[in-house]
Design a protein around this motif. Sequence first.
Motif, PDB file in Angstrom:
ATOM      1  N   VAL A 217       0.859  -1.181   0.000  1.00 37.46           N
ATOM      2  CA  VAL A 217       0.000   0.000   0.000  1.00 37.46           C
ATOM      3  C   VAL A 217       0.895   1.230   0.000  1.00 37.46           C
ATOM      4  O   VAL A 217       2.010   1.211   0.553  1.00 37.46           O
ATOM      5  CB  VAL A 217      -0.929  -0.020   1.232  1.00 37.46           C
ATOM      6  CG1 VAL A 217      -1.930   1.131   1.180  1.00 37.46           C
ATOM      7  CG2 VAL A 217      -1.671  -1.355   1.317  1.00 37.46           C
TER       8      VAL A 217
ATOM      9  N   GLY B 104      -3.077   0.695  -8.178  1.00 38.98           N
ATOM     10  CA  GLY B 104      -4.003   1.826  -8.093  1.00 38.98           C
ATOM     11  C   GLY B 104      -5.334   1.498  -7.462  1.00 38.98           C
ATOM     12  O   GLY B 104      -6.159   2.410  -7.267  1.00 38.98           O
ATOM     13  N   MET B 105      -5.598   0.219  -7.131  1.00 39.73           N
ATOM     14  CA  MET B 105      -6.871  -0.111  -6.476  1.00 39.73           C
ATOM     15  C   MET B 105      -6.925   0.521  -5.085  1.00 39.73           C
ATOM     16  O   MET B 105      -5.931   0.565  -4.360  1.00 39.73           O
ATOM     17  CB  MET B 105      -7.055  -1.626  -6.352  1.00 39.73           C
ATOM     18  CG  MET B 105      -7.467  -2.308  -7.628  1.00 39.73           C
ATOM     19  SD  MET B 105      -8.126  -3.991  -7.359  1.00 39.73           S
ATOM     20  CE  MET B 105      -9.793  -3.591  -6.790  1.00 39.73           C
ATOM     21  N   ALA B 106      -8.094   1.008  -4.723  1.00 37.86           N
ATOM     22  CA  ALA B 106      -8.283   1.641  -3.417  1.00 37.86           C
ATOM     23  C   ALA B 106      -8.293   0.577  -2.319  1.00 37.86           C
ATOM     24  O   ALA B 106      -8.893  -0.485  -2.469  1.00 37.86           O
ATOM     25  CB  ALA B 106      -9.588   2.424  -3.398  1.00 37.86           C
TER      26      ALA B 106
ATOM     27  N   SER C  21     -13.319   1.869  -6.443  1.00 37.62           N
ATOM     28  CA  SER C  21     -13.109   3.309  -6.519  1.00 37.62           C
ATOM     29  C   SER C  21     -12.786   3.843  -5.128  1.00 37.62           C
ATOM     30  O   SER C  21     -13.140   3.237  -4.111  1.00 37.62           O
ATOM     31  CB  SER C  21     -14.349   4.040  -7.059  1.00 37.62           C
ATOM     32  OG  SER C  21     -15.379   4.065  -6.083  1.00 37.62           O
ATOM     33  N   ALA C  22     -12.104   4.995  -5.105  1.00 36.10           N
ATOM     34  CA  ALA C  22     -11.790   5.644  -3.832  1.00 36.10           C
ATOM     35  C   ALA C  22     -13.063   6.112  -3.131  1.00 36.10           C
ATOM     36  O   ALA C  22     -13.121   6.137  -1.896  1.00 36.10           O
ATOM     37  CB  ALA C  22     -10.848   6.819  -4.071  1.00 36.10           C
TER      38      ALA C  22
ATOM     39  N   ARG D 268     -14.516   3.229  -1.206  1.00 39.92           N
ATOM     40  CA  ARG D 268     -13.659   3.002  -0.040  1.00 39.92           C
ATOM     41  C   ARG D 268     -13.891   4.045   1.042  1.00 39.92           C
ATOM     42  O   ARG D 268     -13.995   3.716   2.234  1.00 39.92           O
ATOM     43  CB  ARG D 268     -12.192   3.036  -0.464  1.00 39.92           C
ATOM     44  CG  ARG D 268     -11.219   2.850   0.704  1.00 39.92           C
ATOM     45  CD  ARG D 268      -9.864   3.433   0.397  1.00 39.92           C
ATOM     46  NE  ARG D 268      -9.942   4.878   0.132  1.00 39.92           N
ATOM     47  CZ  ARG D 268      -8.999   5.575  -0.471  1.00 39.92           C
ATOM     48  NH1 ARG D 268      -7.905   4.964  -0.911  1.00 39.92           N
ATOM     49  NH2 ARG D 268      -9.143   6.880  -0.668  1.00 39.92           N
TER      50      ARG D 268
ATOM     51  N   LYS E 287      -6.244   4.497   4.930  1.00 40.35           N
ATOM     52  CA  LYS E 287      -6.664   4.436   3.528  1.00 40.35           C
ATOM     53  C   LYS E 287      -5.462   4.642   2.621  1.00 40.35           C
ATOM     54  O   LYS E 287      -4.561   5.416   2.929  1.00 40.35           O
ATOM     55  CB  LYS E 287      -7.714   5.521   3.247  1.00 40.35           C
ATOM     56  CG  LYS E 287      -9.009   5.370   4.026  1.00 40.35           C
ATOM     57  CD  LYS E 287     -10.030   6.399   3.628  1.00 40.35           C
ATOM     58  CE  LYS E 287      -9.617   7.807   4.012  1.00 40.35           C
ATOM     59  NZ  LYS E 287     -10.701   8.799   3.757  1.00 40.35           N
TER      60      LYS E 287
ATOM     61  N   PHE F 203      -3.738   3.237  -1.629  1.00 36.61           N
ATOM     62  CA  PHE F 203      -3.896   2.599  -2.930  1.00 36.61           C
ATOM     63  C   PHE F 203      -2.793   1.561  -3.096  1.00 36.61           C
ATOM     64  O   PHE F 203      -1.674   1.728  -2.580  1.00 36.61           O
ATOM     65  CB  PHE F 203      -3.781   3.628  -4.056  1.00 36.61           C
ATOM     66  CG  PHE F 203      -4.868   4.679  -4.029  1.00 36.61           C
ATOM     67  CD1 PHE F 203      -6.077   4.465  -4.677  1.00 36.61           C
ATOM     68  CD2 PHE F 203      -4.670   5.868  -3.344  1.00 36.61           C
ATOM     69  CE1 PHE F 203      -7.080   5.429  -4.640  1.00 36.61           C
ATOM     70  CE2 PHE F 203      -5.673   6.830  -3.302  1.00 36.61           C
ATOM     71  CZ  PHE F 203      -6.874   6.607  -3.952  1.00 36.61           C
TER      72      PHE F 203
END
Length: 270
Positions: free
Chosen positions: A35, A158-160, A244-245, A248, A266, A268
């Motif tokens: 992350v 890039g996934m949240a 998506s952010a 999340r 939090k 990505f």
Amino acid sequence: MHLTETAYAKINLALHVRRRREDGYHELETLFAFVDCGDVLTARRAEKDRLTTVGPFATALANPFDNIVTQALSALPRPDGLDVTLEKNLPVAAGLGGGSADAGAVFRMVRGAYGLPDDWRERAARLGADVPACVDSDMHIGLGTGAQRVEVENDMAGMAVLLVNPRVAVPTGPVFKAWDGADRGSLPDGPASAIARDGRNDLRQPAVKICPEIDTVLTSLSSTDPWMHEMSGSGATCFALYESAEIRDRAAQKLAAEHSDWWQMKGFLR
């Protein structure tokens, strides 16, 4: 000279335990992911090595001389000392590879300032099985104790991500000891997304027996419309991935309202 490195939080998108080894370790197959947030280390040149720990989880590191950051500094030859400040943002004994990530950040600092010896992977592995992976801090498959690296197609960058911990420390040793010894098979084939979706964490059930709160966290995450969710490493931190952010962030708000005592972060995927 002023150096800054993030010790990226490590998560295991899948963790298959295959067998106990005679050396006391376990034969693993794991999909490492990182992350884009975590602890933060800053350093400046000094006459001798020095470590100062600050941040919300600094008090969990009682003995600076036994800290893996100090051990990492001692493992690497340099012409100067480094005065390091560790901002401890990740909980300890949490399945996020926090200490290993800190050591990995030290290796990257030294690499940037002085270069690393050719045998740096061996030096890193002596500090901990996850340390070589945390030096790289990129998505890959770990085999053996986790130190053997195999490339994988990273179609998840890039996934949240939402990390959640019930603020219960779960030491790794007792979780591995509680594993039932059953070999449930190897990692699936394919890109990272297929391995993550079709894989499993063989340490989840033994960890839940030690820390039932993990089950509560996973149940709560399942209600937030995640792409997937699972426990990381040997626990107690769990993670959820989102498409998506915005999804999340809504999940983070929901969990904060329902469980204000839980730690969360939090970020990505790298």
